[in-house]
Motif scaffolding. Structure first.
Motif, mmCIF file in Angstrom:
data_model
loop_
_atom_site.group_PDB
_atom_site.id
_atom_site.type_symbol
_atom_site.label_atom_id
_atom_site.label_comp_id
_atom_site.label_asym_id
_atom_site.label_seq_id
_atom_site.Cartn_x
_atom_site.Cartn_y
_atom_site.Cartn_z
ATOM 1 N N ARG A 84 0.818 -1.175 -0.004
ATOM 2 C CA ARG A 84 0.003 -0.017 -0.060
ATOM 3 C C ARG A 84 1.027 1.289 -0.089
ATOM 4 O O ARG A 84 0.635 2.234 -0.693
ATOM 5 C CB ARG A 84 -1.056 -0.046 1.239
ATOM 6 N N PHE A 85 2.118 1.369 0.764
ATOM 7 C CA PHE A 85 2.909 2.410 0.893
ATOM 8 C C PHE A 85 3.729 2.494 -0.636
ATOM 9 O O PHE A 85 3.810 3.559 -0.863
ATOM 10 C CB PHE A 85 3.732 2.305 2.086
ATOM 11 N N LEU A 86 3.775 1.491 -0.970
ATOM 12 C CA LEU A 86 4.525 1.571 -2.402
ATOM 13 C C LEU A 86 3.904 2.160 -3.525
ATOM 14 O O LEU A 86 4.490 2.821 -4.663
ATOM 15 C CB LEU A 86 5.308 0.160 -2.715
ATOM 16 N N ILE A 87 2.671 1.723 -3.501
ATOM 17 C CA ILE A 87 1.773 2.332 -4.597
ATOM 18 C C ILE A 87 1.031 3.315 -4.543
ATOM 19 O O ILE A 87 0.520 3.819 -5.631
ATOM 20 C CB ILE A 87 0.699 1.015 -4.964
ATOM 21 N N ALA A 88 1.082 3.803 -3.368
ATOM 22 C CA ALA A 88 0.531 5.109 -2.956
ATOM 23 C C ALA A 88 1.077 6.336 -3.665
ATOM 24 O O ALA A 88 2.218 6.298 -4.183
ATOM 25 C CB ALA A 88 0.397 5.453 -1.543
ATOM 26 N N PRO A 89 0.207 7.261 -4.103
ATOM 27 C CA PRO A 89 0.488 8.647 -4.968
ATOM 28 C C PRO A 89 1.821 9.191 -4.262
ATOM 29 O O PRO A 89 1.679 9.373 -2.997
ATOM 30 C CB PRO A 89 -0.460 9.399 -5.223
ATOM 31 N N LYS A 90 2.839 9.551 -5.055
ATOM 32 C CA LYS A 90 4.066 10.295 -4.259
ATOM 33 C C LYS A 90 3.463 11.661 -3.741
ATOM 34 O O LYS A 90 2.666 12.576 -4.238
ATOM 35 C CB LYS A 90 4.823 10.414 -5.111
ATOM 36 N N LYS A 91 3.885 11.947 -2.360
ATOM 37 C CA LYS A 91 3.676 12.939 -1.820
ATOM 38 C C LYS A 91 4.772 13.750 -1.164
ATOM 39 O O LYS A 91 5.682 13.107 -1.126
ATOM 40 C CB LYS A 91 2.618 12.961 -0.736
#
Length: 349
Positions: free
Chosen positions: A319-326
């Motif tokens: 989930r962290f790896l595919i989350a949109p970059k912020k």
């Protein structure tokens, strides 16, 4: 700040060998530097029982360090204790000791409790790690004593009460935030930081990465640390064909560790036990996200997934790896100066 205690003596199994040694018990180093800055006119002496393996006294950031050079040798244990008591007696004669602060429930707390009761000196003990677990015979010496016992997290406090029926007050460690580099764009997907031993559970770490590369074949992972399981991990990495994904970095100075954290996205922490988890504070302040078990001061947040199983860890990493970059941002769990002010109140009580 007025402070009436004029001589604090610290007892610890080990300590930094010099001002340049940043890897030996970093949480304690940060604490003592801040304390000395807050109380510049208070005499502070530190007696280290086992290491560094030297006999000459030395100055560490304005604190006199007296190494007993126990060398972690069992046959030297009683000699070390005798020398510790003799050293405490001499220090007390030179300038009366007003507080003894011991670290870990072990030989240091045992000697401190014995000397403080005999000489009517305030004794504070900080429980640092696995010393809260069952089987610690030294815990008996603190029962029915006047020692103020400090734990680092709710998990550790509950464990100490359950295993040894010892009540404690929680005072978490604090960070030296001035040492942190600027937040940077993530060039590293997953980072592991800690000794390569059974407790840190890096065999599970490698298993998790082996599952993640099926979906993220170009995953970049690094592990900082050294220890007895290094050869075992190297073999496991080769067996899973992960040599292109995982790099074992070895031991690094603390500032370089913080630099790596500022470049990484996720701290994967597979440790099966933590009393506190100083690395958690560092990771969050370095802008990282965390995946861990419910150890130490673990606290579920948007940036911290607290898991129960290996599969939960795998899914949390995904989930962290595919989350949109912020844009990265810092997060602090502990109120600044809470640690120092809490201990000073205890010292002065």
């Amino acid at each position: 700040m007025y402070f009436k205690k004029s001589h604090i003596v610290f007892l610890t199994p080990g300590f930094a060998r010099s001002d340049s040694d940043s890897t030996t018990i970093p949480a304690l180093q940060v604490y003592l530097k801040k304390l000395k800055k807050q109380l510049p006119n208070t005499r502070m002496t530190l007696i280290t029982f086992q290491f560094p393996f030297v006999t000459k006294k030395y100055d560490w950031n304005g604190i006199q360090v007296i190494p007993l050079n126990g060398n972690n040798k069992r046959y030297k244990k009683f000699w070390t204790w005798k020398k510790a008591l003799k050293t405490l007696k001499k220090l007390h004669q030179q300038k009366p000791i007003t507080v003894i602060h011991s670290f870990w429930i072990g030989e240091c707390s045992f000697i401190a409790s014995r000397f403080s009761e005999k000489n009517n000196i305030k004794h504070i003990n900080t429980v640092m790690g696995q010393d809260a677990n069952l089987g610690n015979r030294y815990a008996k010496s603190l029962k029915n004593s006047c020692t103020d016992i400090i734990t680092l997290s709710e998990n550790q406090k509950n464990k100490l009460l359950k295993n040894h029926n010892l009540k404690s007050q929680i005072i978490p460690w604090d960070l030296d935030t001035k040492k942190f580099p600027k937040l940077q764009k993530s060039t590293l997907d997953i980072l592991g930081v800690g000794s390569l031993n059974e407790i840190k559970n890096y065999s599970l770490f490698v298993n998790i990465i082996s599952e993640l590369v099926k979906k993220f074949p170009n995953l970049k992972v690094e592990i900082i640390g050294e220890g007895v399981n290094q050869k075992k991990l190297e073999k496991q990495i080769i067996t899973f064909n992960l040599t292109k994904n995982i790099k074992l970095i070895g031991l690094l100075p603390r500032l370089m560790v913080l630099e790596k954290m500022s470049e990484a996205k996720i701290l994967l922490h597979t440790s099966s036990f933590e009393s506190f988890g100083f690395v958690f504070l560092e990771a969050l302040y370095a802008g990282m996200q965390i995946v861990s078990f419910d150890v130490g001061l673990a606290k579920p947040t948007l940036k911290w997934r607290v898991c129960k199983t290996e599969n939960e860890m795998i899914e949390a990493c995904k989930r962290f790896l595919i989350a949109p970059k912020k844009e990265k941002n810092r997060m602090s769990l502990i109120e600044e100066k809470f640690c120092i002010s809490s201990y000073i109140k205890l010292y002065d009580a």
